[in-house]
Design a protein around this motif. Structure first.
Motif, PDB file in Angstrom:
ATOM      1  N   LYS A 137     -40.497 -25.217 -89.099  1.00 59.29           N
ATOM      2  CA  LYS A 137     -40.523 -24.296 -90.237  1.00 59.29           C
ATOM      3  C   LYS A 137     -41.918 -24.152 -90.854  1.00 59.29           C
ATOM      4  O   LYS A 137     -42.064 -23.792 -92.027  1.00 59.29           O
ATOM      5  N   GLN A 138     -42.959 -24.449 -90.059  1.00 56.22           N
ATOM      6  CA  GLN A 138     -44.329 -24.320 -90.530  1.00 56.22           C
ATOM      7  C   GLN A 138     -45.044 -23.184 -89.793  1.00 56.22           C
ATOM      8  O   GLN A 138     -44.663 -22.813 -88.682  1.00 56.22           O
ATOM      9  N   LYS A 139     -46.074 -22.647 -90.425  1.00 52.98           N
ATOM     10  CA  LYS A 139     -46.913 -21.626 -89.796  1.00 52.98           C
ATOM     11  C   LYS A 139     -48.027 -22.352 -89.029  1.00 52.98           C
ATOM     12  O   LYS A 139     -48.903 -22.976 -89.624  1.00 52.98           O
ATOM     13  N   ILE A 140     -47.955 -22.252 -87.710  1.00 47.86           N
ATOM     14  CA  ILE A 140     -48.841 -23.009 -86.835  1.00 47.86           C
ATOM     15  C   ILE A 140     -49.816 -22.064 -86.134  1.00 47.86           C
ATOM     16  O   ILE A 140     -49.414 -21.016 -85.626  1.00 47.86           O
ATOM     17  N   VAL A 141     -51.086 -22.443 -86.102  1.00 46.67           N
ATOM     18  CA  VAL A 141     -52.049 -21.775 -85.237  1.00 46.67           C
ATOM     19  C   VAL A 141     -52.431 -22.751 -84.129  1.00 46.67           C
ATOM     20  O   VAL A 141     -52.827 -23.894 -84.405  1.00 46.67           O
ATOM     21  N   VAL A 142     -52.264 -22.325 -82.887  1.00 49.12           N
ATOM     22  CA  VAL A 142     -52.668 -23.118 -81.727  1.00 49.12           C
ATOM     23  C   VAL A 142     -53.923 -22.476 -81.149  1.00 49.12           C
ATOM     24  O   VAL A 142     -53.911 -21.294 -80.804  1.00 49.12           O
ATOM     25  N   VAL A 143     -54.997 -23.244 -81.064  1.00 47.98           N
ATOM     26  CA  VAL A 143     -56.255 -22.738 -80.531  1.00 47.98           C
ATOM     27  C   VAL A 143     -56.395 -23.192 -79.086  1.00 47.98           C
ATOM     28  O   VAL A 143     -56.349 -24.389 -78.798  1.00 47.98           O
ATOM     29  N   GLY A 144     -56.555 -22.234 -78.161  1.00 49.60           N
ATOM     30  CA  GLY A 144     -56.713 -22.563 -76.751  1.00 49.60           C
ATOM     31  C   GLY A 144     -55.608 -21.970 -75.901  1.00 49.60           C
ATOM     32  O   GLY A 144     -54.631 -21.414 -76.420  1.00 49.60           O
ATOM     33  N   SER A 145     -55.761 -22.092 -74.582  1.00 49.87           N
ATOM     34  CA  SER A 145     -54.752 -21.541 -73.663  1.00 49.87           C
ATOM     35  C   SER A 145     -54.560 -22.420 -72.437  1.00 49.87           C
ATOM     36  O   SER A 145     -54.057 -21.959 -71.417  1.00 49.87           O
ATOM     37  N   SER A 146     -54.971 -23.693 -72.539  1.00 48.86           N
ATOM     38  CA  SER A 146     -54.788 -24.611 -71.423  1.00 48.86           C
ATOM     39  C   SER A 146     -53.404 -25.237 -71.495  1.00 48.86           C
ATOM     40  O   SER A 146     -52.570 -24.862 -72.319  1.00 48.86           O
ATOM     41  N   ASN A 147     -53.132 -26.203 -70.632  1.00 53.43           N
ATOM     42  CA  ASN A 147     -51.822 -26.842 -70.601  1.00 53.43           C
ATOM     43  C   ASN A 147     -51.435 -27.437 -71.951  1.00 53.43           C
ATOM     44  O   ASN A 147     -50.302 -27.272 -72.411  1.00 53.43           O
ATOM     45  N   SER A 148     -52.366 -28.134 -72.592  1.00 53.91           N
ATOM     46  CA  SER A 148     -52.035 -28.774 -73.870  1.00 53.91           C
ATOM     47  C   SER A 148     -51.717 -27.738 -74.934  1.00 53.91           C
ATOM     48  O   SER A 148     -50.789 -27.924 -75.736  1.00 53.91           O
ATOM     49  N   ALA A 149     -52.466 -26.630 -74.958  1.00 56.27           N
ATOM     50  CA  ALA A 149     -52.220 -25.576 -75.941  1.00 56.27           C
ATOM     51  C   ALA A 149     -50.877 -24.902 -75.691  1.00 56.27           C
ATOM     52  O   ALA A 149     -50.100 -24.653 -76.628  1.00 56.27           O
TER      53      ALA A 149
ATOM     54  N   SER B 247     -54.940 -22.317 -64.940  1.00 56.57           N
ATOM     55  CA  SER B 247     -54.675 -23.719 -64.599  1.00 56.57           C
ATOM     56  C   SER B 247     -53.385 -24.239 -65.235  1.00 56.57           C
ATOM     57  O   SER B 247     -52.977 -25.371 -64.964  1.00 56.57           O
ATOM     58  N   VAL B 248     -52.730 -23.424 -66.069  1.00 53.01           N
ATOM     59  CA  VAL B 248     -51.486 -23.863 -66.715  1.00 53.01           C
ATOM     60  C   VAL B 248     -50.421 -24.127 -65.644  1.00 53.01           C
ATOM     61  O   VAL B 248     -50.308 -23.395 -64.658  1.00 53.01           O
ATOM     62  N   LYS B 249     -49.624 -25.148 -65.835  1.00 52.73           N
ATOM     63  CA  LYS B 249     -48.594 -25.546 -64.873  1.00 52.73           C
ATOM     64  C   LYS B 249     -47.737 -24.342 -64.476  1.00 52.73           C
ATOM     65  O   LYS B 249     -47.289 -23.584 -65.345  1.00 52.73           O
ATOM     66  N   TYR B 250     -47.533 -24.199 -63.185  1.00 58.08           N
ATOM     67  CA  TYR B 250     -46.930 -22.973 -62.662  1.00 58.08           C
ATOM     68  C   TYR B 250     -45.502 -22.753 -63.160  1.00 58.08           C
ATOM     69  O   TYR B 250     -45.037 -21.620 -63.240  1.00 58.08           O
TER      70      TYR B 250
ATOM     71  N   VAL C  98     -44.539 -23.494 -66.189  1.00 59.80           N
ATOM     72  CA  VAL C  98     -44.626 -23.240 -67.624  1.00 59.80           C
ATOM     73  C   VAL C  98     -45.244 -21.873 -67.915  1.00 59.80           C
ATOM     74  O   VAL C  98     -44.888 -21.215 -68.902  1.00 59.80           O
ATOM     75  N   LYS C  99     -46.151 -21.420 -67.055  1.00 60.77           N
ATOM     76  CA  LYS C  99     -46.903 -20.192 -67.309  1.00 60.77           C
ATOM     77  C   LYS C  99     -46.009 -18.971 -67.562  1.00 60.77           C
ATOM     78  O   LYS C  99     -46.230 -18.218 -68.524  1.00 60.77           O
ATOM     79  N   PRO C 100     -44.971 -18.734 -66.745  1.00 56.38           N
ATOM     80  CA  PRO C 100     -44.108 -17.577 -67.040  1.00 56.38           C
ATOM     81  C   PRO C 100     -43.411 -17.684 -68.392  1.00 56.38           C
ATOM     82  O   PRO C 100     -43.188 -16.664 -69.060  1.00 56.38           O
ATOM     83  N   ASP C 101     -43.088 -18.898 -68.802  1.00 58.46           N
ATOM     84  CA  ASP C 101     -42.413 -19.113 -70.086  1.00 58.46           C
ATOM     85  C   ASP C 101     -43.296 -18.648 -71.240  1.00 58.46           C
ATOM     86  O   ASP C 101     -42.873 -17.858 -72.091  1.00 58.46           O
ATOM     87  N   ILE C 102     -44.547 -19.108 -71.282  1.00 59.57           N
ATOM     88  CA  ILE C 102     -45.426 -18.725 -72.389  1.00 59.57           C
ATOM     89  C   ILE C 102     -45.741 -17.231 -72.341  1.00 59.57           C
ATOM     90  O   ILE C 102     -45.776 -16.552 -73.380  1.00 59.57           O
ATOM     91  N   GLU C 103     -45.929 -16.684 -71.146  1.00 57.21           N
ATOM     92  CA  GLU C 103     -46.241 -15.249 -71.034  1.00 57.21           C
ATOM     93  C   GLU C 103     -45.067 -14.394 -71.503  1.00 57.21           C
ATOM     94  O   GLU C 103     -45.265 -13.358 -72.160  1.00 57.21           O
ATOM     95  N   ASN C 104     -43.859 -14.834 -71.197  1.00 54.54           N
ATOM     96  CA  ASN C 104     -42.671 -14.086 -71.637  1.00 54.54           C
ATOM     97  C   ASN C 104     -42.476 -14.195 -73.150  1.00 54.54           C
ATOM     98  O   ASN C 104     -42.070 -13.228 -73.799  1.00 54.54           O
ATOM     99  N   ARG C 105     -42.754 -15.371 -73.720  1.00 55.45           N
ATOM    100  CA  ARG C 105     -42.595 -15.530 -75.169  1.00 55.45           C
ATOM    101  C   ARG C 105     -43.618 -14.656 -75.910  1.00 55.45           C
ATOM    102  O   ARG C 105     -43.318 -14.091 -76.956  1.00 55.45           O
TER     103      ARG C 105
END
Length: 321
Positions: free
Chosen positions: A156-168, A194-197, A199-206
């Motif tokens: 329930k918080q407003k989060i900013v994630v900086v980056g686009s690697s696996n950890s981000a 380099s994002v785990k194969y 996981v990548k479709p999941d983040i792109e779809n979201r």
């Protein structure tokens, strides 16, 4: 004072592997570690899964048994710490190395607890301890986190994630699924390849459906108590409400420690000098092992492709004995 055949700084997987090779060849050894055994893995996100399969994470041909195709953090901790116990490796934990010097042919190593003398020195300190800072106003605020462990504090918080690697990507997806309002600020044009194969479709779809907002070719400008300021790909400045910033901008080796140890650093990436066949640096009998070898390019070396460093180093030491 006992003169060790080899002193190893860092009890990560590669440091442990160096100790195992020394032990097999009857070389006296000591590992100095400022945290716990495989300290970097201990500080990984709680539910992290490796990109590699278990057999690629094995050291000293000791089987790594995993119930899943990709082992997770807890299985890795059990595996590596179990090896340290079973093989009775000599390790001093929660002891930080303060400095290294060479007197004639011997290394003198000073720590927070004692001093040691060794014929050979291996630095296997990895790169996970120093965040790659954005160097912007407000980065030192308590709401800015350079390490991510689990999603529950961000519900329930407003989060900013900086980056686009696996950890981000992992942080963005996990916090979103626990009810956070997630915005990604990415300085590149797309999610890292380099994002785990799986996981990548999941983040792109979201992102495509708008569940997670993403600004590409964007740059963080400032972090304030209740907002963040960023510049979009058109150069326009935006300020949005914010509770936490997860700055997943990567990590760096301790370059000051390498320099102070006498190791030569080269180029913009500060690549440490070492012999590709022996792993010996410009200081005779001082070796590098593992991901620390990559300088700022921390994606060059992983457990699976740097396991060989241990045998290269020990074979070189034995050939000179």
């Amino acid at each position: 004072m006992e003169i060790l055949d080899i002193l190893i700084i860092g009890a990560g997987p590669i440091g442990l592997n160096c100790a195992l090779e020394a032990q097999k060849n009857n070389l006296s050894h000591l590992i100095i570690e400022k945290g716990t055994i495989v300290n970097s893995l201990y500080n990984y996100p709680l539910y992290m899964r490796f990109f590699s399969t278990a057999e690629k994470l094995e050291i000293d041909e000791i089987p790594f048994i995993s119930t899943a195709p990709k082992p997770g953090r807890q299985e890795a901790l059990e595996y590596y710490q179990g090896i340290a116990r079973q093989k009775k490796l000599t390790i001093n934990l929660y002891e930080k190395v303060l400095g290294v010097s060479k007197n004639n042919e011997l290394f003198e190593i000073k720590t927070t607890k004692a001093s040691y003398v060794a014929k050979n020195l291996v630095i296997a300190t990895g790169f996970y301890d120093i965040p790659n800072l954005m160097n912007i106003p407000g980065e030192n605020l308590p709401k800015v986190k350079h390490y991510y462990t689990e999603p529950y504090p961000y519900a329930k918080q407003k989060i900013v994630v900086v980056g686009s690697s696996n950890s981000a990507v992992d942080a963005a997806l996990e916090t979103y699924r626990k009810g956070a309002e997630v915005t990604m600020i990415v300085r590149h044009s797309k999610i890292s390849k380099s994002v785990k194969y799986w996981v990548k479709p999941d983040i792109e779809n979201r992102i495509a459906e708008g569940s997670i907002k993403a600004h590409f070719n964007a740059e963080m400008i400032e972090i304030k108590e209740n907002t963040i300021v960023f510049k979009d790909e058109k150069g326009e400045i935006h300020e949005i409400d914010n509770d936490f910033v997860l700055a997943m901008t990567g990590y760096l080796p301790d370059f000051d420690f390498l320099r102070n140890s006498g190791i030569e650093l080269k180029g913009d990436c500060l690549n440490p000098f070492y012999n590709l066949e022996t792993m010996e640096t410009n200081i005779s009998n001082l070796y590098l092992a593992g991901v620390v070898c990559g300088g700022k390019d921390t994606h060059l070396w992983f457990i699976e492709n740097s396991r060989i460093h241990a045998s290269m180093i020990i074979n070189t030491i034995l050939s000179r004995s």
